[in-house]
Design a protein around this motif. Structure first.
Motif, PDB file in Angstrom:
ATOM      1  N   ILE A 278       0.946  -1.321  -0.037  1.00 17.73           N
ATOM      2  CA  ILE A 278       0.137   0.055   0.075  1.00 17.73           C
ATOM      3  C   ILE A 278       0.757   1.443  -0.105  1.00 17.73           C
ATOM      4  N   LYS A 279       0.406   2.159  -0.665  1.00 18.09           N
ATOM      5  CA  LYS A 279       1.139   3.512  -0.959  1.00 18.09           C
ATOM      6  C   LYS A 279       0.807   4.285   0.510  1.00 18.09           C
ATOM      7  N   PRO A 280       1.627   5.315   0.541  1.00 12.92           N
ATOM      8  CA  PRO A 280       1.517   5.775   1.873  1.00 12.92           C
ATOM      9  C   PRO A 280       0.331   7.018   1.599  1.00 12.92           C
ATOM     10  N   ALA A 286      -4.165  11.550  -5.057  1.00  8.06           N
ATOM     11  CA  ALA A 286      -3.867  11.820  -6.664  1.00  8.06           C
ATOM     12  C   ALA A 286      -3.777  10.573  -7.481  1.00  8.06           C
ATOM     13  N   MET A 287      -4.260   9.431  -7.047  1.00  9.45           N
ATOM     14  CA  MET A 287      -4.118   8.239  -7.689  1.00  9.45           C
ATOM     15  C   MET A 287      -5.416   7.953  -8.533  1.00  9.45           C
ATOM     16  N   LYS A 288      -6.261   8.905  -8.221  1.00 13.24           N
ATOM     17  CA  LYS A 288      -7.627   8.781  -9.168  1.00 13.24           C
ATOM     18  C   LYS A 288      -6.992   8.986 -10.910  1.00 13.24           C
ATOM     19  N   TYR A 289      -5.893   9.716 -10.924  1.00 20.33           N
ATOM     20  CA  TYR A 289      -5.540   9.940 -12.337  1.00 20.33           C
ATOM     21  C   TYR A 289      -4.776   8.741 -12.997  1.00 20.33           C
ATOM     22  N   ASP A 290      -4.797   7.603 -12.124  1.00 21.47           N
ATOM     23  CA  ASP A 290      -4.084   6.557 -12.675  1.00 21.47           C
ATOM     24  C   ASP A 290      -4.866   5.631 -13.932  1.00 21.47           C
ATOM     25  N   MET A 291      -5.756   6.368 -14.243  1.00 23.56           N
ATOM     26  CA  MET A 291      -6.495   5.783 -15.595  1.00 23.56           C
ATOM     27  C   MET A 291      -6.327   6.705 -16.710  1.00 23.56           C
ATOM     28  N   LEU A 346       6.041  -9.099  -6.936  1.00 19.93           N
ATOM     29  CA  LEU A 346       6.853  -8.856  -5.720  1.00 19.93           C
ATOM     30  C   LEU A 346       6.502  -7.525  -5.103  1.00 19.93           C
ATOM     31  N   ASN A 347       5.714  -6.458  -5.931  1.00 20.53           N
ATOM     32  CA  ASN A 347       5.075  -5.450  -5.322  1.00 20.53           C
ATOM     33  C   ASN A 347       3.846  -5.198  -6.186  1.00 20.53           C
ATOM     34  N   THR A 348       2.852  -5.124  -5.415  1.00 20.60           N
ATOM     35  CA  THR A 348       1.285  -4.968  -6.041  1.00 20.60           C
ATOM     36  C   THR A 348       1.093  -3.512  -6.519  1.00 20.60           C
ATOM     37  N   ASP A 349       1.992  -2.732  -6.170  1.00 22.82           N
ATOM     38  CA  ASP A 349       1.869  -1.326  -6.497  1.00 22.82           C
ATOM     39  C   ASP A 349       2.587  -1.059  -7.864  1.00 22.82           C
ATOM     40  N   ALA A 350       3.118  -1.909  -8.374  1.00 26.38           N
ATOM     41  CA  ALA A 350       3.544  -2.154  -9.858  1.00 26.38           C
ATOM     42  C   ALA A 350       2.566  -2.754 -10.690  1.00 26.38           C
ATOM     43  N   THR A 376       0.308   6.109 -16.944  1.00 24.15           N
ATOM     44  CA  THR A 376       1.037   6.762 -15.639  1.00 24.15           C
ATOM     45  C   THR A 376       1.444   5.672 -14.920  1.00 24.15           C
ATOM     46  N   LEU A 377       2.936   5.228 -15.387  1.00 21.10           N
ATOM     47  CA  LEU A 377       3.475   3.797 -14.913  1.00 21.10           C
ATOM     48  C   LEU A 377       4.294   3.941 -13.717  1.00 21.10           C
ATOM     49  N   THR A 378       5.108   5.191 -13.678  1.00 18.40           N
ATOM     50  CA  THR A 378       6.002   5.167 -12.962  1.00 18.40           C
ATOM     51  C   THR A 378       6.315   6.621 -11.943  1.00 18.40           C
ATOM     52  N   GLY A 379       6.498   6.661 -10.572  1.00 17.80           N
ATOM     53  CA  GLY A 379       6.982   7.869  -9.978  1.00 17.80           C
ATOM     54  C   GLY A 379       8.348   8.259 -10.580  1.00 17.80           C
ATOM     55  N   ALA A 380       9.101   7.321 -10.949  1.00 15.51           N
ATOM     56  CA  ALA A 380      10.438   7.593 -11.424  1.00 15.51           C
ATOM     57  C   ALA A 380      10.574   8.701 -12.601  1.00 15.51           C
ATOM     58  N   VAL A 381       9.522   8.597 -13.433  1.00  8.88           N
ATOM     59  CA  VAL A 381       9.497   9.470 -14.773  1.00  8.88           C
ATOM     60  C   VAL A 381       9.358  10.812 -14.040  1.00  8.88           C
ATOM     61  N   ILE A 382       8.626  11.002 -12.995  1.00  7.54           N
ATOM     62  CA  ILE A 382       8.496  12.470 -12.579  1.00  7.54           C
ATOM     63  C   ILE A 382       9.915  13.131 -12.123  1.00  7.54           C
ATOM     64  N   ILE A 383      10.630  12.104 -11.350  1.00  6.13           N
ATOM     65  CA  ILE A 383      11.930  12.524 -11.268  1.00  6.13           C
ATOM     66  C   ILE A 383      12.903  12.718 -12.143  1.00  6.13           C
ATOM     67  N   ILE A 466       3.412   8.752 -18.838  1.00  3.65           N
ATOM     68  CA  ILE A 466       2.690   9.957 -18.889  1.00  3.65           C
ATOM     69  C   ILE A 466       2.579  10.280 -17.263  1.00  3.65           C
ATOM     70  N   ALA A 467       3.005   9.638 -16.492  1.00  5.27           N
ATOM     71  CA  ALA A 467       2.782  10.001 -14.866  1.00  5.27           C
ATOM     72  C   ALA A 467       3.133  11.362 -14.551  1.00  5.27           C
ATOM     73  N   GLY A 468       4.341  12.086 -15.456  1.00  7.32           N
ATOM     74  CA  GLY A 468       4.461  13.203 -14.981  1.00  7.32           C
ATOM     75  C   GLY A 468       3.771  14.538 -15.746  1.00  7.32           C
TER      76      GLY A 468
HETATM   77  N1  BES Z   1       0.629   4.888 -10.635  1.00 13.45           N
HETATM   78  C1  BES Z   1       1.903   4.580 -10.141  1.00 13.45           C
HETATM   79  C2  BES Z   1       2.857   5.457 -10.564  1.00 13.45           C
HETATM   80  C3  BES Z   1       2.892   6.707 -10.161  1.00 13.45           C
HETATM   81  C4  BES Z   1       3.523   6.911  -8.734  1.00 13.45           C
HETATM   82  C5  BES Z   1       2.397   7.927 -10.775  1.00 13.45           C
HETATM   83  C6  BES Z   1       3.459   8.289  -8.261  1.00 13.45           C
HETATM   84  C7  BES Z   1       2.413   9.200  -9.986  1.00 13.45           C
HETATM   85  C8  BES Z   1       3.045   9.357  -9.095  1.00 13.45           C
HETATM   86  C9  BES Z   1       2.415   2.987 -10.313  1.00 13.45           C
HETATM   87  O1  BES Z   1       1.386   2.183 -10.285  1.00 13.45           O
HETATM   88  C10 BES Z   1       3.308   3.065  -8.989  1.00 13.45           C
HETATM   89  O2  BES Z   1       2.971   2.782  -8.079  1.00 13.45           O
HETATM   90  N2  BES Z   1       4.289   2.589  -9.693  1.00 13.45           N
HETATM   91  C11 BES Z   1       5.467   2.346  -8.685  1.00 13.45           C
HETATM   92  C12 BES Z   1       6.243   1.162  -9.115  1.00 13.45           C
HETATM   93  C13 BES Z   1       7.310   0.480  -8.212  1.00 13.45           C
HETATM   94  C14 BES Z   1       6.535  -0.125  -7.213  1.00 13.45           C
HETATM   95  C15 BES Z   1       8.290  -0.433  -9.021  1.00 13.45           C
HETATM   96  C16 BES Z   1       6.105   3.601  -8.494  1.00 13.45           C
HETATM   97  O3  BES Z   1       6.478   4.299  -9.332  1.00 13.45           O
HETATM   98  O4  BES Z   1       6.766   3.879  -7.160  1.00 13.45           O
END
Ligand code: BES
Ligand code: ZN
Ligand code: ZN
Length: 499
Positions: A278-280, A286-291, A346-350, A376-383, A466-468
């Motif tokens: 689970i996410k913090p 914000a994760m309503k936009y994950d679609m 290994l991570n249900t958030d991926a 909106t696949l990864t937080g990493a792309v925002i970084i 397109i996460a960012g």
């Molecule tokens: N929907 C998120 C990606 C995301 C995270 C978008 C933060 C915007 C802000 C995605 O499902 C996710 O949680 N990805 C994880 C992947 C990780 C567990 C490998 C992430 O980016 O932290």
């Protein structure tokens, strides 16, 4: 909104306000600025000299004046257009949107714009109309007061010497694009209690009927039969059933290469809690936009249904809610996807990659030869790229280059990240074929992409993270904050160019 094309006598347009693009370092010595300067008693020259209005993109200056003779308008808006040498057709959309938002606030109902662009006037018209329509989107759907009830009802575009009928058609194309962007933005803005997978499917179905697309919705039973164990693992913890949305556009007469089919595939996670991983709670809303990837597919398909290009397009959205209910997938579960590959979760958030895996397999089974997925696949792309560039990765350089080019044409920025064997190695599992995360935090966006690549057989494929870029934290002069409908215009250009 009504759209008009005017090809002469700009000042006499039958509108409340005139708007004109003004470049940096301009003077009022000649042309349209000279005429307008005279019309309003020399104030344009004064404001340019005063440095209060520099002509930078986003700058505006507003004047009220007394209309005389045949002139109807009594307001004038100067809209900064930046350096003349850098002015592109897509900037016309920004100028038009800036004017429309600014004038609407002032309760102006109709305005005419002189975009002052020397290139393809039809492209200008399309961009201008799309910019005006998209600029009117607001986040106030659920407000019971303080709603924005001011509306622009008429937009007139001034192209000196243009052909009215052609311009009118080009404006209509722009209107379709702007409306389709707003349609997608409305989906992305919906709260997740309203827009769960079933509702997303219903809206896609209704839209399809309206614009003449074929639509099919697969329920969980059908998905099970198709062996979509990867996708279904994500929905297990949710009370909301997953839906697999299929939209088909088939032209009456195709001009594309025989056997070629472009598929647009979107991540439609209507809410992403992270599941058991689970996410913090901070920022989870914000994760309503994950679609948003799914919304982009639906919005693009809407425009395609109305614009009727001469090539077929398949649209697919995997609509799923990622929740941590008691039946939820656990980290360490192993599932089998519809191409037979086993995945150690290994991570249900991926979860985005898990639903896209079965979606791209399905697309290819339907005959897709080119697949573009949006997520909106990864937080990493925002970084990595912030909110200024969308990451693009893929197995076919030509397709990636085409997407980057189409993006540049429409004013959407893409930046390529690499994929390759060394990255793919990072998702090898000890006990299954692959795992859904890499080791640690390295190359997060690339790992997401190479996971999806495992499910592509022969198709040319590109992945847009397109996460960012799918959500804007701040408003701009030409658009509200919130969902951006990113990539719709790029994909429409891609379709247009493949005709
Ligand atoms: N929907 C998120 C990606 C995301 C995270 C978008 C933060 C915007 C802000 C995605 O499902 C996710 O949680 N990805 C994880 C992947 C990780 C567990 C490998 C992430 O980016 O932290
Ligand atoms: Zn997630
Ligand atoms: Zn997600």
């Amino acid at each position: 909104m009504k759209f008009q094309a005017i090809t002469d006598n700009f000042q006499e347009a039958n509108v409340d306000a005139l708007a004109v693009a003004v470049f940096k370092d301009e003077n009022t010595g000649s042309g349209i600025l000279k005429d307008l300067n005279e019309l309003i008693g020399g104030h344009i020259a004064s404001i340019i000299k005063s440095e209060e209005f520099k002509g930078e993109s986003g700058d505006t200056a507003y004047f009220l004046f007394e209309s005389k003779g045949k002139n109807k308008a009594n307001r004038l808006l100067l809209v900064g257009a930046g350096d003349r040498a850098d002015y592109k057709t897509s900037d016309v959309g920004v100028v038009a949107g800036t004017a429309a938002r600014n004038l609407r606030k002032r309760n102006v109902k109709s305005f005419a714009l002189a975009p002052r662009f020397d290139g393809d006037s039809l492209d200008v018209a399309t961009n201008a109309a799309a910019g005006v329509v998209a600029s009117q989107f607001e986040l106030d759907k659920y407000k019971s007061s303080d709603k924005n009830d001011k509306k622009i009802d008429t937009f007139a575009l001034y192209i000196e010497g243009g052909r009215e009928k052609d311009l009118k058609d080009a404006l209509t194309r722009g209107e379709i694009i702007g409306d389709s962007m707003n349609f997608a933005r409305d989906l992305a803005n919906e709260p997740p209690n309203v827009l769960h997978p079933t509702e997303m499917a219903k809206r896609a179905e209704k839209m399809a009927k309206e614009v003449g697309l074929k639509c099919e919705i697969l329920d969980e039973g059908k998905m099970e039969k198709l062996g979509m164990g990867s996708l279904l693992s994500v929905t297990k913890g949710s009370a909301q059933p997953a839906k697999f949305i299929i939209l088909r556009y088939e032209p009456k007469k195709s001009t594309g290469k025989k056997g070629e089919l472009l598929a647009l595939v979107g991540k439609g996670i209507t809410f992403d809690t992270g599941g058991i991983s689970i996410k913090p709670s901070e920022g989870m809303d914000a994760m309503k936009y994950d679609m948003s990837g799914g919304a982009t597919v639906i919005g693009t398909m809407r425009a395609i249904g109305l614009l009727k290009p001469t090539v077929p397009v398949l649209g697919i959205v995997a609509a799923v809610e990622n929740m941590p209910g008691s039946a939820a997938t656990r980290p360490s579960d192993i599932v089998t996807a519809s191409n037979g590959k086993t995945v150690e979760i290994l991570n249900t958030d991926a979860e985005g990659r898990l639903v896209l895996a079965d979606a791209v397999v399905y697309a290819e089974k339907q005959g897709a030869t080119r697949i573009v997925d949006m997520a909106t696949l990864t937080g990493a792309v925002i970084i990595a790229l912030g909110d200024l560039h969308t990451a693009v990765l893929g197995n076919d350089q030509e397709l990636v280059d085409e997407i980057i080019e189409c993006g540049a044409d429409v004013g959407e920025n893409f930046w390529q990240l690499p994929i390759g064997k060394e990255y793919s190695k990072m998702i090898k599992s000890d006990i299954a074929d692959i795992k859904n995360i890499g080791g640690g935090r390295k190359a997060g966006t690339i790992i997401g992409a190479v996971f999806i690549e495992e499910f592509i057989k022969d198709a040319k494929w590109a992945h847009l993270d397109i996460a960012g870029t799918a959500w804007a934290d701040d408003a701009k002069p030409h658009r509200s904050k919130g969902p951006t409908a990113i990539a719709i215009r790029t994909l429409l250009k891609l379709v247009e160019k493949s005709q």
